[in-house]
Motif scaffolding. Structure first.
Motif, PDB file in Angstrom:
ATOM      1  N   ALA A  93      51.357   1.207  -7.438  1.00  0.00           N
ATOM      2  CA  ALA A  93      50.397   0.960  -8.550  1.00  0.00           C
ATOM      3  C   ALA A  93      50.551   1.739  -9.995  1.00  0.00           C
ATOM      4  CB  ALA A  93      48.732   0.612  -7.851  1.00  0.00           C
ATOM      5  N   VAL A  94      50.769   3.081  -9.575  1.00  0.00           N
ATOM      6  CA  VAL A  94      50.781   4.292 -10.351  1.00  0.00           C
ATOM      7  C   VAL A  94      52.029   3.933 -11.164  1.00  0.00           C
ATOM      8  CG1 VAL A  94      50.249   6.957 -11.285  1.00  0.00           C
ATOM      9  CG2 VAL A  94      48.808   5.934  -9.522  1.00  0.00           C
ATOM     10  N   ALA A 322      42.846  -2.991 -10.845  1.00  0.00           N
ATOM     11  CA  ALA A 322      43.012  -4.240 -10.488  1.00  0.00           C
ATOM     12  C   ALA A 322      43.419  -4.911  -9.282  1.00  0.00           C
ATOM     13  CB  ALA A 322      44.125  -4.764 -11.832  1.00  0.00           C
ATOM     14  N   ASP A 323      43.988  -3.891  -8.911  1.00  0.00           N
ATOM     15  CA  ASP A 323      44.425  -3.979  -7.379  1.00  0.00           C
ATOM     16  C   ASP A 323      43.115  -3.958  -6.555  1.00  0.00           C
ATOM     17  OD1 ASP A 323      46.365  -4.158  -5.180  1.00  0.00           O
ATOM     18  OD2 ASP A 323      46.737  -2.124  -5.023  1.00  0.00           O
ATOM     19  N   GLY A 336      46.486 -11.815  -6.317  1.00  0.00           N
ATOM     20  CA  GLY A 336      47.476 -10.755  -6.663  1.00  0.00           C
ATOM     21  C   GLY A 336      46.995  -9.414  -7.442  1.00  0.00           C
ATOM     22  N   VAL A 337      47.117  -8.309  -7.509  1.00  0.00           N
ATOM     23  CA  VAL A 337      47.186  -7.890  -9.228  1.00  0.00           C
ATOM     24  C   VAL A 337      47.303  -8.173 -10.364  1.00  0.00           C
ATOM     25  CG1 VAL A 337      49.332  -6.867  -8.690  1.00  0.00           C
ATOM     26  CG2 VAL A 337      47.701  -5.672  -9.908  1.00  0.00           C
ATOM     27  N   GLY A 338      48.415  -9.514 -10.370  1.00  0.00           N
ATOM     28  CA  GLY A 338      49.124  -9.640 -11.676  1.00  0.00           C
ATOM     29  C   GLY A 338      47.412 -11.389 -12.288  1.00  0.00           C
ATOM     30  N   ALA A 341      45.348  -8.947 -13.684  1.00  0.00           N
ATOM     31  CA  ALA A 341      45.599  -7.777 -14.281  1.00  0.00           C
ATOM     32  C   ALA A 341      44.733  -9.038 -15.585  1.00  0.00           C
ATOM     33  CB  ALA A 341      46.834  -7.315 -14.566  1.00  0.00           C
ATOM     34  N   ALA A 342      45.341  -9.653 -15.826  1.00  0.00           N
ATOM     35  CA  ALA A 342      45.720 -10.817 -16.293  1.00  0.00           C
ATOM     36  C   ALA A 342      43.427 -11.653 -16.760  1.00  0.00           C
ATOM     37  CB  ALA A 342      46.026 -12.667 -16.284  1.00  0.00           C
ATOM     38  N   LEU A 343      42.911 -11.351 -16.023  1.00  0.00           N
ATOM     39  CA  LEU A 343      41.509 -11.660 -16.119  1.00  0.00           C
ATOM     40  C   LEU A 343      40.736 -10.390 -16.263  1.00  0.00           C
ATOM     41  CD1 LEU A 343      40.315 -13.090 -12.797  1.00  0.00           C
ATOM     42  CD2 LEU A 343      40.280 -13.762 -14.479  1.00  0.00           C
ATOM     43  N   ILE A 344      41.283  -8.853 -16.270  1.00  0.00           N
ATOM     44  CA  ILE A 344      40.659  -8.143 -16.899  1.00  0.00           C
ATOM     45  C   ILE A 344      41.344  -7.736 -18.177  1.00  0.00           C
ATOM     46  CG2 ILE A 344      40.760  -5.159 -17.369  1.00  0.00           C
ATOM     47  CD1 ILE A 344      40.909  -5.413 -13.792  1.00  0.00           C
ATOM     48  N   GLY A 345      42.602  -8.266 -18.436  1.00  0.00           N
ATOM     49  CA  GLY A 345      43.420  -7.254 -19.463  1.00  0.00           C
ATOM     50  C   GLY A 345      43.462  -9.414 -21.081  1.00  0.00           C
TER      51      GLY A 345
END
Length: 361
Positions: A93-94, A322-323, A336-338, A341-345
């Protein structure tokens, strides 16, 4: 000898060739504010890494994590989960977040487009097609197998876009963007053809990868990802000074002794390595490569020697958040992290677009 470009005169207004005019004029934070922000961000990343190792379908205690270091036991289930699943996943993730953040900075500088992100090079579409072929044709079911195919597809698509965009003849942001968009559409259509004709089981496997996920990634994926992204990061950091010049435009960069075609070729290679490594490891993860560079630019200014590390740290923190959030919101399942990440970004993207529109009025 040509005169010094107005962009380089202290206090002068940025010219049209300068990227991100409204944001480039913004002064970086003071030293105290910078150190404070860096400390808080580092704390968030470290906290996110700790939570990432402990949170999941089976919740673990901090003592389990400490026990892996001091008294590892192959008979302890918690220790095995941490060593073979949670710790590699956290490091991935990092790595993926840092790679996407750095790739986003380089892409926005090369294209002089504030809304550019690594997907412009077609790496997401190339990976999707390669994984679709791997699942439907070769019957690949393991994450390590997905990684190899996704890496090959992403790298091939990125190189092809660079060649179609005419990177060898010099810098042309519009040509590069058009080549990337066209190739992404074609590769996406081919992937859909492959998957639509596959059975339900194969479709489910593809669906689990295409949403972006770090689930099931272990040491077999971590090691090649570390090597690939490490090379990309070193190359990007080496080009930091040259990117400062290229972002001012071709004429200004030549006046400063920088060869735009050479920088574009090397920087494009760095973006392909970074994006391919992140996409192969975690699947398509949107908005990280767009959000992290903007936040970093507002935080430390437009100097790439500071902006690249800042964007990498921000990207790593965003992917970790996100993960971890994806593992919490749908227990005992996982999002999923994808998707997370979309919900946050997504809201951040809207705020950036709105800010840019208002700044141009």
């Amino acid at each position: 000898m040509s005169s010094v470009p107005p962009d380089l005169v202290e206090g002068a207004a940025p010219s049209e060739a300068s990227p991100l005019p409204a944001e480039s004029a913004r002064r970086p934070l003071s030293r105290v504010a910078f150190v404070t922000g860096a400390t808080l961000l580092a704390f968030v990343v470290v906290t996110g890494m700790a939570l990432s190792t402990l949170v999941g379908t089976r919740m673990l205690a901090p003592s389990d994590l400490w026990g892996v270091v001091t008294r590892f036991s192959a008979e302890d289930d918690a220790h095995l989960i941490l060593l073979h699943t949670r710790i590699p996943r956290t490091i991935l993730a990092v790595l993926a977040g840092a790679a996407l953040g750095a790739a986003g900075v380089v892409m926005q500088s090369l294209t002089r487009n504030p809304l550019a992100e690594p997907g412009i090079l077609g790496v997401n579409a190339g990976s999707a097609l390669a994984v679709a072929v791997a699942i439907a044709v070769f019957g690949v079911i393991q994450p390590a197998g997905y990684f190899l195919f996704a890496l090959g597809g992403a790298a091939s698509a990125g190189v092809l876009v660079l060649l179609l965009g005419g990177v060898r003849r010099g810098s042309d942001p519009v040509r590069l963007v058009l080549a990337g968009a066209a190739l992404s559409v074609v590769l996406g259509a081919l992937a859909q053809i492959v998957i639509v004709n596959a059975d339900d089981l194969l479709f489910d496997r593809y669906r689990n990868w295409i949403v972006g996920s770090l689930q099931g990634r272990g040491l077999d994926v971590l090691i090649p990802t570390l090597v690939l992204i490490g090379v990309g990061v070193i190359l990007a950091l080496t080009l930091a000074r040259s990117l400062d010049a290229v972002s001012l435009g071709d004429d200004a960069s030549r006046a400063l002794g920088v060869r735009p075609a050479r920088v574009w070729t090397l920087a494009g290679t760095a973006v392909v390595l970074l994006s391919a490594g992140a996409t192969a490891a975690a699947g398509p993860v949107a908005f990280i490569g767009l959000t992290a560079p903007h936040v970093a630019r507002r935080w430390v200014g437009s100097d790439h020697r500071r902006m690249l590390p800042a964007a990498m740290l921000l990207g790593a923190g965003l992917v970790l958040v996100a993960d971890v959030a994806g593992r919490v919101v749908a227990l005992p399942g996982e999002v999923g992290v994808g998707i997370m990440a979309a919900l946050i970004g997504g809201p951040v993207f809207v705020a950036i677009a709105r800010h840019r529109r208002m700044a141009l009025l």
